[in-house]
Design a protein around this motif. Structure first.
Motif, PDB file in Angstrom:
ATOM      1  N   PHE A  39       1.705   8.089 -12.852  1.00  0.00           N
ATOM      2  CA  PHE A  39       2.219   9.332 -12.510  1.00  0.00           C
ATOM      3  C   PHE A  39       1.921  10.829 -13.373  1.00  0.00           C
ATOM      4  CE2 PHE A  39       5.891   6.352 -10.565  1.00  0.00           C
ATOM      5  CZ  PHE A  39       5.892   6.930  -9.146  1.00  0.00           C
ATOM      6  N   SER A  40       1.182   9.855 -13.758  1.00  0.00           N
ATOM      7  CA  SER A  40       0.996  11.002 -15.257  1.00  0.00           C
ATOM      8  C   SER A  40      -0.209  10.743 -15.844  1.00  0.00           C
ATOM      9  CB  SER A  40       2.337  11.879 -15.878  1.00  0.00           C
ATOM     10  OG  SER A  40       1.780  13.048 -16.980  1.00  0.00           O
ATOM     11  N   GLY A  41      -0.443  11.639 -16.979  1.00  0.00           N
ATOM     12  CA  GLY A  41      -1.166  11.133 -18.576  1.00  0.00           C
ATOM     13  C   GLY A  41      -3.191  10.726 -17.952  1.00  0.00           C
ATOM     14  N   VAL A  42      -2.818  10.596 -16.676  1.00  0.00           N
ATOM     15  CA  VAL A  42      -4.798   9.632 -15.916  1.00  0.00           C
ATOM     16  C   VAL A  42      -4.704  10.384 -14.777  1.00  0.00           C
ATOM     17  CG1 VAL A  42      -6.088   7.992 -15.622  1.00  0.00           C
ATOM     18  CG2 VAL A  42      -5.072   7.545 -17.533  1.00  0.00           C
ATOM     19  N   LYS A  43      -5.664  10.786 -14.994  1.00  0.00           N
ATOM     20  CA  LYS A  43      -5.468  11.412 -13.812  1.00  0.00           C
ATOM     21  C   LYS A  43      -6.416  10.842 -12.799  1.00  0.00           C
ATOM     22  CE  LYS A  43      -7.422  16.120 -11.809  1.00  0.00           C
ATOM     23  NZ  LYS A  43      -8.826  17.052 -12.219  1.00  0.00           N
ATOM     24  N   VAL A  44      -5.036  10.852 -10.728  1.00  0.00           N
ATOM     25  CA  VAL A  44      -5.305   9.762  -9.539  1.00  0.00           C
ATOM     26  C   VAL A  44      -5.168  11.652  -8.972  1.00  0.00           C
ATOM     27  CG1 VAL A  44      -4.488   8.163  -8.870  1.00  0.00           C
ATOM     28  CG2 VAL A  44      -4.191   7.989 -10.885  1.00  0.00           C
ATOM     29  N   GLU A  45      -6.121  11.531  -8.360  1.00  0.00           N
ATOM     30  CA  GLU A  45      -6.033  12.406  -6.805  1.00  0.00           C
ATOM     31  C   GLU A  45      -5.041  11.879  -6.394  1.00  0.00           C
ATOM     32  OE1 GLU A  45      -6.971  16.096  -8.113  1.00  0.00           O
ATOM     33  OE2 GLU A  45      -8.356  15.316  -8.800  1.00  0.00           O
ATOM     34  N   ALA A  46      -5.018  12.531  -5.230  1.00  0.00           N
ATOM     35  CA  ALA A  46      -3.967  12.612  -4.222  1.00  0.00           C
ATOM     36  C   ALA A  46      -4.570  11.307  -2.793  1.00  0.00           C
ATOM     37  CB  ALA A  46      -3.611  14.058  -3.491  1.00  0.00           C
ATOM     38  N   GLN A  57      -7.829   1.638  -8.159  1.00  0.00           N
ATOM     39  CA  GLN A  57      -8.964   1.654  -8.464  1.00  0.00           C
ATOM     40  C   GLN A  57      -9.941   2.390  -9.660  1.00  0.00           C
ATOM     41  OE1 GLN A  57     -11.491   0.218  -6.506  1.00  0.00           O
ATOM     42  NE2 GLN A  57     -12.834   0.073  -8.412  1.00  0.00           N
ATOM     43  N   ILE A  58      -8.414   4.007  -9.570  1.00  0.00           N
ATOM     44  CA  ILE A  58      -9.136   4.267 -11.349  1.00  0.00           C
ATOM     45  C   ILE A  58      -8.722   3.893 -12.389  1.00  0.00           C
ATOM     46  CG2 ILE A  58      -8.127   6.891 -12.188  1.00  0.00           C
ATOM     47  CD1 ILE A  58      -9.605   6.991  -9.771  1.00  0.00           C
ATOM     48  N   VAL A  59      -7.366   3.202 -12.880  1.00  0.00           N
ATOM     49  CA  VAL A  59      -7.573   2.580 -14.089  1.00  0.00           C
ATOM     50  C   VAL A  59      -8.286   1.175 -14.000  1.00  0.00           C
ATOM     51  CG1 VAL A  59      -5.461   0.766 -15.520  1.00  0.00           C
ATOM     52  CG2 VAL A  59      -4.780   2.589 -13.991  1.00  0.00           C
ATOM     53  N   VAL A 117       8.630  10.763  -4.775  1.00  0.00           N
ATOM     54  CA  VAL A 117       8.775  10.819  -2.957  1.00  0.00           C
ATOM     55  C   VAL A 117       7.625  11.486  -2.504  1.00  0.00           C
ATOM     56  CG1 VAL A 117      11.850  11.156  -3.431  1.00  0.00           C
ATOM     57  CG2 VAL A 117       9.600  13.299  -3.224  1.00  0.00           C
ATOM     58  N   LEU A 118       6.349  11.879  -3.355  1.00  0.00           N
ATOM     59  CA  LEU A 118       4.975  12.431  -2.598  1.00  0.00           C
ATOM     60  C   LEU A 118       4.248  11.593  -3.071  1.00  0.00           C
ATOM     61  CD1 LEU A 118       5.048  16.029  -3.654  1.00  0.00           C
ATOM     62  CD2 LEU A 118       6.434  15.041  -1.399  1.00  0.00           C
ATOM     63  N   CYS A 119       3.706   9.845  -3.679  1.00  0.00           N
ATOM     64  CA  CYS A 119       3.176   9.422  -3.937  1.00  0.00           C
ATOM     65  C   CYS A 119       2.756   8.220  -3.046  1.00  0.00           C
ATOM     66  CB  CYS A 119       3.377   9.111  -5.720  1.00  0.00           C
ATOM     67  SG  CYS A 119       2.467  10.377  -6.562  1.00  0.00           S
ATOM     68  N   LEU A 120       2.768   8.690  -1.450  1.00  0.00           N
ATOM     69  CA  LEU A 120       3.114   7.828  -0.784  1.00  0.00           C
ATOM     70  C   LEU A 120       2.382   7.949   0.717  1.00  0.00           C
ATOM     71  CD1 LEU A 120       7.009   7.019   0.523  1.00  0.00           C
ATOM     72  CD2 LEU A 120       6.088   8.658  -0.947  1.00  0.00           C
ATOM     73  N   PRO A 121       2.163   6.886   1.741  1.00  0.00           N
ATOM     74  CA  PRO A 121       1.383   7.544   2.871  1.00  0.00           C
ATOM     75  C   PRO A 121       2.336   8.041   3.669  1.00  0.00           C
ATOM     76  CG  PRO A 121       1.420   5.581   2.702  1.00  0.00           C
ATOM     77  CD  PRO A 121       2.038   5.863   1.788  1.00  0.00           C
ATOM     78  N   ARG A 122       2.710   9.321   4.587  1.00  0.00           N
ATOM     79  CA  ARG A 122       3.652   9.622   5.793  1.00  0.00           C
ATOM     80  C   ARG A 122       3.345  10.095   6.677  1.00  0.00           C
ATOM     81  NH1 ARG A 122       5.888  11.682   0.967  1.00  0.00           N
ATOM     82  NH2 ARG A 122       8.481  11.423   1.112  1.00  0.00           N
ATOM     83  N   ASP A 123       3.159  10.395   7.983  1.00  0.00           N
ATOM     84  CA  ASP A 123       3.022  10.795   9.085  1.00  0.00           C
ATOM     85  C   ASP A 123       2.623  11.192  10.136  1.00  0.00           C
ATOM     86  OD1 ASP A 123       4.914   8.215   9.961  1.00  0.00           O
ATOM     87  OD2 ASP A 123       6.815   8.899  10.012  1.00  0.00           O
ATOM     88  N   GLU A 124       2.833  12.461   8.136  1.00  0.00           N
ATOM     89  CA  GLU A 124       1.003  13.735   9.205  1.00  0.00           C
ATOM     90  C   GLU A 124      -0.407  13.595   8.743  1.00  0.00           C
ATOM     91  OE1 GLU A 124       2.930  14.393   4.808  1.00  0.00           O
ATOM     92  OE2 GLU A 124       3.834  13.931   6.498  1.00  0.00           O
ATOM     93  N   ASN A 125      -0.295  12.423   8.235  1.00  0.00           N
ATOM     94  CA  ASN A 125      -1.652  11.822   8.252  1.00  0.00           C
ATOM     95  C   ASN A 125      -1.659  11.073   9.695  1.00  0.00           C
ATOM     96  OD1 ASN A 125      -1.707  12.315   5.642  1.00  0.00           O
ATOM     97  ND2 ASN A 125      -0.993   9.575   4.934  1.00  0.00           N
ATOM     98  N   TRP A 156       0.791  -1.312  -0.318  1.00  0.00           N
ATOM     99  CA  TRP A 156       0.377  -0.408   0.035  1.00  0.00           C
ATOM    100  C   TRP A 156       1.128   1.157   0.253  1.00  0.00           C
ATOM    101  CZ3 TRP A 156      -1.410   3.274   4.768  1.00  0.00           C
ATOM    102  CH2 TRP A 156      -2.354   4.646   3.994  1.00  0.00           C
ATOM    103  N   LEU A 157       0.363   1.759  -1.003  1.00  0.00           N
ATOM    104  CA  LEU A 157       1.231   3.285  -0.878  1.00  0.00           C
ATOM    105  C   LEU A 157       0.687   4.745  -1.422  1.00  0.00           C
ATOM    106  CD1 LEU A 157       4.551   2.068  -3.433  1.00  0.00           C
ATOM    107  CD2 LEU A 157       4.263   2.981  -1.546  1.00  0.00           C
ATOM    108  N   ARG A 158      -0.806   4.648  -1.756  1.00  0.00           N
ATOM    109  CA  ARG A 158      -1.783   5.742  -2.038  1.00  0.00           C
ATOM    110  C   ARG A 158      -2.772   5.508  -1.604  1.00  0.00           C
ATOM    111  NH1 ARG A 158      -0.084   6.931  -8.416  1.00  0.00           N
ATOM    112  NH2 ARG A 158      -0.940   8.980  -8.001  1.00  0.00           N
ATOM    113  N   GLY A 159      -3.997   6.225  -1.770  1.00  0.00           N
ATOM    114  CA  GLY A 159      -4.703   6.648  -1.362  1.00  0.00           C
ATOM    115  C   GLY A 159      -5.888   5.118  -1.133  1.00  0.00           C
ATOM    116  N   VAL A 160      -6.530   4.749  -0.396  1.00  0.00           N
ATOM    117  CA  VAL A 160      -7.298   3.889   0.137  1.00  0.00           C
ATOM    118  C   VAL A 160      -6.650   2.739  -0.241  1.00  0.00           C
ATOM    119  CG1 VAL A 160      -9.222   2.780   0.752  1.00  0.00           C
ATOM    120  CG2 VAL A 160      -9.597   5.292   0.566  1.00  0.00           C
ATOM    121  N   LEU A 161      -6.116   2.340   0.891  1.00  0.00           N
ATOM    122  CA  LEU A 161      -5.522   0.778   0.102  1.00  0.00           C
ATOM    123  C   LEU A 161      -6.565  -0.312  -0.586  1.00  0.00           C
ATOM    124  CD1 LEU A 161      -3.824  -1.889   0.916  1.00  0.00           C
ATOM    125  CD2 LEU A 161      -4.878  -2.157   3.156  1.00  0.00           C
ATOM    126  N   THR A 162      -6.847  -0.508  -1.580  1.00  0.00           N
ATOM    127  CA  THR A 162      -7.472  -1.160  -2.759  1.00  0.00           C
ATOM    128  C   THR A 162      -6.921  -2.568  -2.744  1.00  0.00           C
ATOM    129  OG1 THR A 162      -7.134   0.056  -3.658  1.00  0.00           O
ATOM    130  CG2 THR A 162      -8.656  -1.849  -5.085  1.00  0.00           C
TER     131      THR A 162
END
Length: 625
Positions: free
Chosen positions: A80-87, A93-95, A294-302, A55-61
């Motif tokens: 990372f680009s081309g198809v829109k995936v919000e933070a 799930q999007i693909v 480096v930004l597409c992953l969960p962090r401690d600020e969550n 698990w690296l981004r969004g809701v665990l799917t």
């Protein structure tokens, strides 16, 4: 990142509702956060889908993902680009939703032509009995296939096993199998939808060559054919600029053979306004590529306020495979721009023992175990302490020396950042033991001495178990970063290897251009599948900023002499554009380091047999469990 697998059987007696235990174990190591299996049965065939998620981004799917029409999707990738995936969204799930809305094969090809980022996937269309699968243009994610000799089953998987013969799915495009037709005819037909430049006319020849190469290693009951409609995926990067200069290139120096490899020499190039502008564009596009990774992953600020960690307990979410060489130095410096300032960055530096053990003296050393970080078994701790105590002598390899120097340079660039320089020391005994039990099947189907050296070095480095030198003493440490940045792709595009200099000397800039085209064309089969399997075995995801589509397109758009000038000596001429970028970033010492291959810098190449050639078949990889 995930471990994905699809096992297909055309006969009841060969069908199993479970994967082999060792294959399942290998997949779970890649995806430790969620595991799930799904069985799809038809009168003619059965498909077992197995998904294991890091698990690296969004809701665990959890995977596999099944839609309301019974279509099944397995995804090992990052958008990372081309198809829109919000933070806050999950790209799996999007693909999957995009695929569910595709009306025909044209829509599917359009989707995968647009996605920018590393990926491999398997997609089952229930109504048509089609199984689609493939890898991205560069092959940054592993996908293997294994065909049963009797023609009654086949398997697609991110990783293989030691007990079966697996081959890499070529990153030539996307493949489609009609499962119902294959079951009835007992013949598997792989229809290929190849990558193509939209503006080029020689696609037919490219495709024919690709088909013959792919078919050569497949069993008789498997055929590879071009799709009848001659449809294709659009290549995600621009073609290489192969323009040659009309006149001899001007240089700042009258006698290039006497140019010293000094910072003043590099700074001299930056007095040219055009070159300075090109360098800034390169820094900007590479910085964006690093930022995305480096930004597409969960962090401690969550975390909730009550859970916020003290600064000393903050974990590094990102690690860099770090030799102190120019590739890893530039990547670390750009990562520093985008990673939150109070978050550490792990610099993973691997060294292999260079001489016989001597009895260590530890009386003046302070030894501590780092809370929550050390996972070295307690019974091995005393051995590890002894090895680390003597590490300055036994592990003083070139990459350790340049790594420590690079650490000081990074600390000077940003003294407020916590840079965790992780000294990873590997003995011959540990190398041989873990190659046999854990690494062999990850490197396969590649089988050369070079694959053994690089594969093992990357496996130990990305494992991240080592030592930190701190004010309190030597501390055992294990990286908890889920993302590992690597500098692969820089040498291939910027003439970084010694063979490029030989090619230039014999065939000039035209020959050098052909070499660069060849390097990028074969990077999927020579490097990236192997490195993805090796790094993924630790539940970490490899990310390759130099192979970002926009970075490659920018570099492809430049004439070759703006990227490298091999009339200049080592330490300047190769990867010139990257050295100038490093100079602009304040990395004045590392900008002048000549290229040194990982197998020599870490000294793994000197561990066992010294008389081997890199291209020799490696008997050490032919170990069955």
């Amino acid at each position: 990142m995930c471990g994905i697998c699809c096992s297909v059987s055309f006969s009841v007696e060969h069908f199993s509702k479970d994967l082999e235990e060792d294959l399942l174990c290998n997949l779970k190591r890649r995806g430790p956060n969620s595991s799930k299996q799904l069985l799809k049965s038809d009168v003619h065939y059965q498909c077992l889908f197995s998904g294991h998620v890091l698990w690296l981004r969004g809701v665990l799917t959890p995977q596999p993902v099944e839609d309301e029409r019974g279509n099944v999707f397995l995804w090992n990738g990052e958008v990372f680009s081309g198809v829109k995936v919000e933070a806050q969204e999950n790209d799996t799930q999007i693909v999957s939703e995009y695929l569910s809305s595709c009306k025909d094969e044209s829509d599917i090809l359009s989707l995968f032509s647009e996605v920018q980022g590393p990926w491999s996937f398997v997609y089952y269309q229930a109504s048509s009995h089609y199984l689609w699968f493939g890898r991205d243009f560069f092959g940054r994610r592993s996908l293997l296939w294994h065909f049963n000799d009797l023609g009654k089953s086949f398997c697609l998987s991110s990783v293989g096993t030691q007990t079966s013969v697996w081959q890499e799915v070529p990153a030539s495009g996307i493949f489609r199998i009609d499962l119902k037709s294959a079951a009835l005819s007992r013949h598997v037909i792989l229809k290929l939808y190849p990558w193509k430049y939209n503006s080029r006319e020689n696609t037919a020849e490219e495709c024919v060559n690709s088909l013959s190469q792919i078919s050569a290693d497949l069993p008789a009951f498997v055929s590879v054919v071009a799709n009848e409609a001659k449809m294709y995926l659009e290549k995600p990067v621009v073609p290489l600029n192969v323009i040659l200069p009309q006149a001899p290139l001007e240089t700042h120096y009258s006698n290039v053979s006497s140019i010293p490899p000094t910072r003043e020499t590099l700074q001299g190039f930056l007095t040219d306004g055009h070159m300075k502008g090109v360098i800034q564009q390169f820094i900007d596009v590479l910085s964006v590529a690093v930022k995305r990774r480096v930004l597409c992953l969960p962090r401690d600020e969550n975390l909730a306020r009550s859970e916020v960690l003290k600064a000393c307990d903050r974990k590094a979410n990102v690690a860099v495979l770090f030799s102190g060489g120019i590739d890893s130095m530039v990547i670390a410096t750009l990562a520093d721009r985008h990673i939150p300032p109070d978050e550490p960055i792990d610099l993973l530096n691997v060294a292999f023992m260079t001489e016989e053990k001597t009895k260590p003296t530890c009386s003046n050393k302070k030894w501590t175990k780092q809370k929550n970080h050390c996972e070295i078994p307690s019974e091995e701790f005393s051995k590890s302490v002894a090895a680390a105590a003597n590490s300055d002598k036994q592990f003083s390899v070139p990459d350790r020396i340049t790594g420590r120097a690079g650490l000081k340079e990074l600390q000077a660039v940003n003294p407020s950042r916590t840079w965790n320089f992780v000294e990873i020391n590997v003995s011959l005994e540990e190398l041989q033991k873990l190659r046999r039990s854990r690494i062999c099947h990850l490197i396969q189907p590649l089988d050369t001495v070079l694959d053994d050296s690089i594969g093992c070095a990357v496996w130990f480095a990305s494992r991240g178990i080592g030592w930190l030198v701190t004010q309190d003493g030597l501390m055992s440490y294990q990286s908890r970063a889920k993302v590992v940045l690597t500098g692969i792709g820089a040498d291939e595009q910027l003439a970084g290897y010694s063979r490029h200099r030989v090619r230039f000397q014999t065939h000039g800039l035209e020959g050098l251009n052909k070499d660069i085209v060849m390097e990028l064309g074969r990077i999927s089969s020579r490097n990236l599948g192997r490195d993805d399997r090796v790094i993924g075995d630790h539940g970490r995801e490899a990310r390759f900023p130099f192979l970002d589509e926009n970075v490659v397109s920018f570099l492809n758009s430049l004439p070759v002499w703006e990227k490298a000038d091999l009339t200049l000596p080592r330490g300047i001429g190769e990867k010139l554009i990257l050295r100038l970028a490093a100079t602009e970033l304040g990395l004045l010492a590392s900008a002048l380091l000549p290229k040194r291959a990982m197998q020599f810098g870490s000294r793994i190449a000197k561990m066992e047999k010294n008389n081997e050639k890199a291209s020799d078949k490696c008997g050490r990889l032919q170990v069955n469990s």
